[in-house]
Design an enzyme around this catalytic site. Structure first.
Site, PDB file in Angstrom:
ATOM      1  N   LYS A 186       0.689  -1.246  -0.021  1.00 47.02           N
ATOM      2  CA  LYS A 186      -0.095   0.080  -0.072  1.00 47.02           C
ATOM      3  C   LYS A 186       1.088   1.145  -0.043  1.00 47.02           C
ATOM      4  CE  LYS A 186      -1.773   2.036   3.814  1.00 47.02           C
ATOM      5  NZ  LYS A 186      -2.351   2.138   5.055  1.00 47.02           N
ATOM      6  N   CYS A 254     -18.792   4.324   6.752  1.00 44.41           N
ATOM      7  CA  CYS A 254     -18.665   2.920   7.080  1.00 44.41           C
ATOM      8  C   CYS A 254     -17.404   2.703   8.173  1.00 44.41           C
ATOM      9  CB  CYS A 254     -18.353   2.321   5.914  1.00 44.41           C
ATOM     10  SG  CYS A 254     -18.845   0.357   6.140  1.00 44.41           S
ATOM     11  N   CYS A 260     -24.780   3.836   9.629  1.00 44.26           N
ATOM     12  CA  CYS A 260     -25.729   3.122   8.473  1.00 44.26           C
ATOM     13  C   CYS A 260     -26.704   4.356   8.201  1.00 44.26           C
ATOM     14  CB  CYS A 260     -25.995   1.721   8.568  1.00 44.26           C
ATOM     15  SG  CYS A 260     -24.874   0.731   9.078  1.00 44.26           S
TER      16      CYS A 260
HETATM   17  S1  SF4 Z   1     -25.009   0.283   5.414  1.00 46.85           S
HETATM   18 FE1  SF4 Z   1     -23.627   0.361   7.025  1.00 46.85          FE
HETATM   19  S2  SF4 Z   1     -22.475  -1.264   7.008  1.00 46.85           S
HETATM   20 FE2  SF4 Z   1     -23.222  -1.296   5.107  1.00 46.85          FE
HETATM   21  S3  SF4 Z   1     -22.134   0.011   3.886  1.00 46.85           S
HETATM   22 FE3  SF4 Z   1     -23.315   1.279   4.595  1.00 46.85          FE
HETATM   23  S4  SF4 Z   1     -22.283   2.102   6.650  1.00 46.85           S
HETATM   24 FE4  SF4 Z   1     -21.201   0.303   5.801  1.00 46.85          FE
END
Ligand code: SF4
Length: 279
Positions: A186, A254, A260
């Site tokens: 990386k 994420c 989410c």
């Molecule tokens: S829904 Fe939640 S876990 Fe899934 S990609 Fe989006 S932020 Fe990440």
């Protein structure tokens, strides 16, 4: 035509905007036909959309569309990686050799350390020449970078790098760079990109592995396998931006404990379906 076939056809023809609509609202908008009076004809439940998305993914058609949605969520470019990422910690007004040393040094400080902390320490080192660091007492170097994790090891490796730069010059190829202690795939790829504007691969970071396993785009923990997969999915001209886009998404939305409720990928995401902790 059966309903399932209609769904698949509509999905395959959806533009990224329509796809976004699908992900946000859980139904397909009717294509504008003179005979159509409402969108209800093609309306689907969220569950049906998820199944369709999942079928599409299994056919390996989904990675680019998912990436486009992440790009939309990253339009502001205000994640730590954008503002204080280690690739930004160098003095553009100094000579090229010193710039390359500063770029590689800040990248070597970054593992297991947050970008703002790395940036703070890397900026402190900008006050010193390569010669200063090559001859600096290791204890003093540790004090300058004490906030980064593994500061003892990193100080030793940075001093070694300074001595190498003085004796042989800074590395100019990926192969030379990756031989340096403290430099992995990386770091070598980002160094080649930032210092030489050469994109020789997609650098993979822990954020990217987490995101790709959650959705899932690619269910593997191996950075090299994920890199090869992503490189096969995207054209070379797209490679240069993928790391920063996904890392920023991993820093802002994420996260290890994901937000989410802010994410437009909920209907695609296996992690969300299993945990469903938000919304
Ligand atoms: S829904 Fe939640 S876990 Fe899934 S990609 Fe989006 S932020 Fe990440």
């Amino acid at each position: 035509m059966r309903q399932t076939q209609k769904v698949m056809l509509a999905f395959s023809e959806a533009t990224s905007n329509e796809l976004n609509e699908i992900l946000q609202h859980g139904f397909f908008k009717d294509k504008k036909s003179p005979n159509s009076k409402s969108k209800s004809k093609m309306s689907l439940s969220k569950q049906q959309c998820s199944q369709t998305a999942s079928m599409k993914k299994q056919q390996n058609y989904g990675t680019k569309q998912i990436y486009e949605i992440i790009q939309q969520m990253r339009l502001e470019r205000n994640a730590p990686v954008d503002l204080v990422g280690p690739q930004k910690c160098f003095n553009q007004n100094t000579d090229l050799q010193t710039q390359r040393f500063q770029i590689l040094t800040s990248l070597m400080l970054s593992p297991q350390t947050k970008d703002d902390v790395t940036s703070k320490c890397a900026n402190r080192l900008l006050e010193f020449t390569i010669n200063d660091i090559a001859n600096m007492d290791e204890e003093q170097l540790v004090k300058l970078i004490y906030e980064v994790n593994f500061n003892l090891t990193k100080a030793k490796r940075i001093k070694d790098l300074a001595q190498l730069a003085l004796s042989q010059g800074m590395p100019t190829t990926f192969e030379e760079t990756i031989k340096i202690k403290g430099v992995g795939e990386k770091i070598a790829l980002i160094y080649m990109h930032v210092a030489f504007q050469k994109v020789e691969g997609i650098p993979i970071d822990v954020n990217m592995i987490r995101i790709c396993n959650r959705i899932p785009i690619f269910k593997e923990k191996s950075p090299t396998k994920l890199r090869k997969f992503l490189e096969s999915e995207f054209e070379h001209k797209e490679w240069g931006d993928i790391n920063q886009t996904l890392v920023g998404f991993g820093q802002q939305i994420c996260l290890p404990k994901p937000k989410c409720e802010l994410c437009k990928l909920k209907n695609f995401c296996e992690y969300y379906k299993i945990n469903n902790t938000s919304d």
